[in-house]
Design an enzyme around this catalytic site. Structure first.
Site, PDB file in Angstrom:
ATOM      1  N   ASN A   6       2.468 -48.524   0.848  1.00 34.08           N
ATOM      2  CA  ASN A   6       1.666 -48.729   1.917  1.00 34.08           C
ATOM      3  C   ASN A   6       1.370 -46.526   1.752  1.00 34.08           C
ATOM      4  OD1 ASN A   6      -0.015 -47.126   4.088  1.00 34.08           O
ATOM      5  ND2 ASN A   6      -0.068 -48.898   4.811  1.00 34.08           N
ATOM      6  N   ASP A   8      -0.681 -44.841   2.190  1.00 36.99           N
ATOM      7  CA  ASP A   8      -1.685 -43.677   3.073  1.00 36.99           C
ATOM      8  C   ASP A   8      -1.287 -42.823   3.250  1.00 36.99           C
ATOM      9  OD1 ASP A   8      -2.787 -46.667   3.655  1.00 36.99           O
ATOM     10  OD2 ASP A   8      -1.987 -46.026   6.052  1.00 36.99           O
ATOM     11  N   HIS A   9       0.371 -41.901   3.467  1.00 39.05           N
ATOM     12  CA  HIS A   9       0.805 -41.017   3.212  1.00 39.05           C
ATOM     13  C   HIS A   9       0.270 -39.891   2.188  1.00 39.05           C
ATOM     14  CE1 HIS A   9       1.808 -41.612   7.762  1.00 39.05           C
ATOM     15  NE2 HIS A   9       2.914 -42.757   7.114  1.00 39.05           N
ATOM     16  N   ARG A  17      -5.756 -30.797   1.958  1.00 36.72           N
ATOM     17  CA  ARG A  17      -5.773 -29.556   1.122  1.00 36.72           C
ATOM     18  C   ARG A  17      -7.508 -29.763   0.868  1.00 36.72           C
ATOM     19  NH1 ARG A  17      -3.258 -25.532  -1.731  1.00 36.72           N
ATOM     20  NH2 ARG A  17      -2.107 -24.216   0.154  1.00 36.72           N
ATOM     21  N   HIS A  42      -4.515 -48.524   4.552  1.00 30.48           N
ATOM     22  CA  HIS A  42      -4.868 -48.351   5.558  1.00 30.48           C
ATOM     23  C   HIS A  42      -6.532 -47.737   6.321  1.00 30.48           C
ATOM     24  CE1 HIS A  42      -4.713 -48.703  10.933  1.00 30.48           C
ATOM     25  NE2 HIS A  42      -6.416 -48.741  10.679  1.00 30.48           N
ATOM     26  N   ARG A  48      -8.714 -40.891   8.412  1.00 24.16           N
ATOM     27  CA  ARG A  48      -8.394 -39.331   8.623  1.00 24.16           C
ATOM     28  C   ARG A  48      -6.836 -39.666   7.274  1.00 24.16           C
ATOM     29  NH1 ARG A  48      -3.782 -41.093  13.054  1.00 24.16           N
ATOM     30  NH2 ARG A  48      -5.871 -41.090  14.381  1.00 24.16           N
ATOM     31  N   HIS A  49      -7.203 -40.535   6.531  1.00 27.35           N
ATOM     32  CA  HIS A  49      -6.096 -40.619   5.123  1.00 27.35           C
ATOM     33  C   HIS A  49      -6.557 -41.262   3.490  1.00 27.35           C
ATOM     34  CE1 HIS A  49      -4.316 -43.974   6.828  1.00 27.35           C
ATOM     35  NE2 HIS A  49      -3.999 -43.843   7.497  1.00 27.35           N
ATOM     36  N   GLU A  69      -6.315 -52.908   5.567  1.00 25.51           N
ATOM     37  CA  GLU A  69      -5.134 -53.013   6.648  1.00 25.51           C
ATOM     38  C   GLU A  69      -6.869 -51.801   7.757  1.00 25.51           C
ATOM     39  OE1 GLU A  69      -1.753 -50.657   8.019  1.00 25.51           O
ATOM     40  OE2 GLU A  69      -0.979 -51.875   6.887  1.00 25.51           O
ATOM     41  N   THR A  99       0.015 -43.569  14.388  1.00 26.07           N
ATOM     42  CA  THR A  99       0.487 -44.393  13.455  1.00 26.07           C
ATOM     43  C   THR A  99      -0.259 -45.108  14.309  1.00 26.07           C
ATOM     44  OG1 THR A  99       1.585 -45.402  11.701  1.00 26.07           O
ATOM     45  CG2 THR A  99       2.682 -44.492  13.900  1.00 26.07           C
ATOM     46  N   GLY A 191       8.001 -48.902  10.048  1.00 27.65           N
ATOM     47  CA  GLY A 191       8.647 -48.023  10.816  1.00 27.65           C
ATOM     48  C   GLY A 191      10.321 -48.295   9.399  1.00 27.65           C
ATOM     49  N   GLY A 212       5.662 -48.600   3.856  1.00 26.43           N
ATOM     50  CA  GLY A 212       4.722 -46.729   3.302  1.00 26.43           C
ATOM     51  C   GLY A 212       5.768 -45.882   3.520  1.00 26.43           C
ATOM     52  N   HIS A 213       5.924 -45.273   5.006  1.00 25.92           N
ATOM     53  CA  HIS A 213       6.145 -44.129   4.952  1.00 25.92           C
ATOM     54  C   HIS A 213       7.920 -43.670   4.153  1.00 25.92           C
ATOM     55  CE1 HIS A 213       7.677 -40.284   7.618  1.00 25.92           C
ATOM     56  NE2 HIS A 213       6.119 -39.930   7.719  1.00 25.92           N
TER      57      HIS A 213
HETATM   58  N1  PXP Z   1       2.648 -52.782   7.943  1.00 26.46           N
HETATM   59  C1  PXP Z   1       1.105 -52.213   9.151  1.00 26.46           C
HETATM   60  C2  PXP Z   1       0.465 -53.239   9.741  1.00 26.46           C
HETATM   61  C3  PXP Z   1       0.694 -50.887   9.437  1.00 26.46           C
HETATM   62  O1  PXP Z   1       0.263 -50.531  10.063  1.00 26.46           O
HETATM   63  C4  PXP Z   1       1.679 -50.007   8.590  1.00 26.46           C
HETATM   64  C5  PXP Z   1       1.776 -48.265   9.356  1.00 26.46           C
HETATM   65  O2  PXP Z   1       0.567 -47.878   9.037  1.00 26.46           O
HETATM   66  C6  PXP Z   1       3.099 -50.411   8.099  1.00 26.46           C
HETATM   67  C7  PXP Z   1       3.082 -51.744   7.670  1.00 26.46           C
HETATM   68  C8  PXP Z   1       3.788 -49.485   7.344  1.00 26.46           C
HETATM   69  O3  PXP Z   1       4.745 -48.546   8.124  1.00 26.46           O
HETATM   70  P1  PXP Z   1       5.507 -47.295   7.312  1.00 26.46           P
HETATM   71  O4  PXP Z   1       4.303 -46.774   7.085  1.00 26.46           O
HETATM   72  O5  PXP Z   1       6.332 -47.086   8.588  1.00 26.46           O
HETATM   73  O6  PXP Z   1       6.391 -48.038   6.554  1.00 26.46           O
END
Ligand code: PXP
Length: 238
Positions: A6, A8-9, A17, A42, A48-49, A69, A99, A191, A212-213
């Site tokens: 993921n 997104d971040h 920026r 997502h 937002r991202h 997503e 989140t 998570g 992702g995170h």
């Molecule tokens: N799966 C779904 C459906 C999510 O919404 C997210 C967070 O955007 C993740 C997985 C990934 O979560 P994390 O960023 O905590 O790894």
């Protein structure tokens, strides 16, 4: 197990920026070159991202599995039907949350969700419902016609190393087995990190983890290529 990264971040950092760095498309390429099986993004209502252009660039220029997503809204349904990603993961969405805080409550809106995903299924998009590890939610997901669920591992991740870890883990395991017995394919995510992910091996036949995170955080120190490869080593070992 497959790994969906993921990204997104990466977009969160870029948007801080309002310019173009770090490049989300390049990040997707690096993840894939490192061995990721799919790219997860997502597209939130407030953008937002990830932005519309990010998903379009990835879908149209990278020969990869894109997992979009998205919330249960007409806008997102239209986007998915135009974009035709390989997979859509249907998530709940509240504008103020940091989140995705809990799973989609499919149980209390079974028919709405069934109706919402039908056009996506008709286009051969793999639809997955992001749900809490709860038997009622699993049964409701099955009822909708979705063939995939993604179990929300957030509660397990928060409980990891604490007194309630086992309880939260067992909810995941029981729900996964129950879903598989119904014929559903089970993914998991939220998570998960380099420390807590190992217990996903104790759940039989998990198909894919979406992470992702922790990967993007680690990449600040090690680079994205290593961060992805290190996670792959953990989830692919038997
Ligand atoms: N799966 C779904 C459906 C999510 O919404 C997210 C967070 O955007 C993740 C997985 C990934 O979560 P994390 O960023 O905590 O790894």
């Amino acid at each position: 197990m497959l790994l969906g990264v993921n990204i997104d971040h990466v977009a969160t950092l870029r948007n801080a920026r309002g310019e173009s760095d770090p490049d989300v498309f390049e990040a997707a390429k690096v993840c894939l070159a490192a061995g990721a099986d799919s790219i997860t993004t997502h597209l939130r209502e407030d953008r937002r991202h990830i932005k519309d252009n990010d998903v379009a660039l990835i879908k149209n220029n990278l020969n990869c599995k894109l997992n979009l997503e998205m919330a249960v809204t007409d806008e997102m349904q239209n986007i998915a039907l135009n974009l035709l990603p390989d997979a859509c993961c249907i998530v709940p969405e509240k504008r103020q949350e940091v989140t995705t805080e809990g799973g989609l409550d499919v149980f209390s809106q079974k028919d709405k969700v069934k109706h919402f995903i039908k056009p996506l299924l008709d286009k051969n998009i793999k639809v997955s419902l992001f749900i809490d590890p709860d038997i009622n939610q699993v049964e409701a997901a099955f009822y909708t016609g979705a063939k995939f669920i993604e179990l929300h591992t957030g509660a397990y991740s928060l409980a990891f190393g604490k007194n309630n870890e086992e309880q939260e883990f067992q909810k995941l395991k029981t729900s996964a087995i129950y879903a598989q017995n119904l014929g559903l394919t089970v993914n998991a995510g939220h998570g998960l990190n380099y420390i807590n992910v190992y217990r996903m091996h104790e759940i039989p036949n998990l198909n894919e983890l979406n992470i992702g995170h922790s990967i993007i955080s680690k990449s600040i120190f090690t680079g994205l290529d290593s961060a992805v490869k290190d996670m792959l080593k953990l989830i692919n070992k038997n």
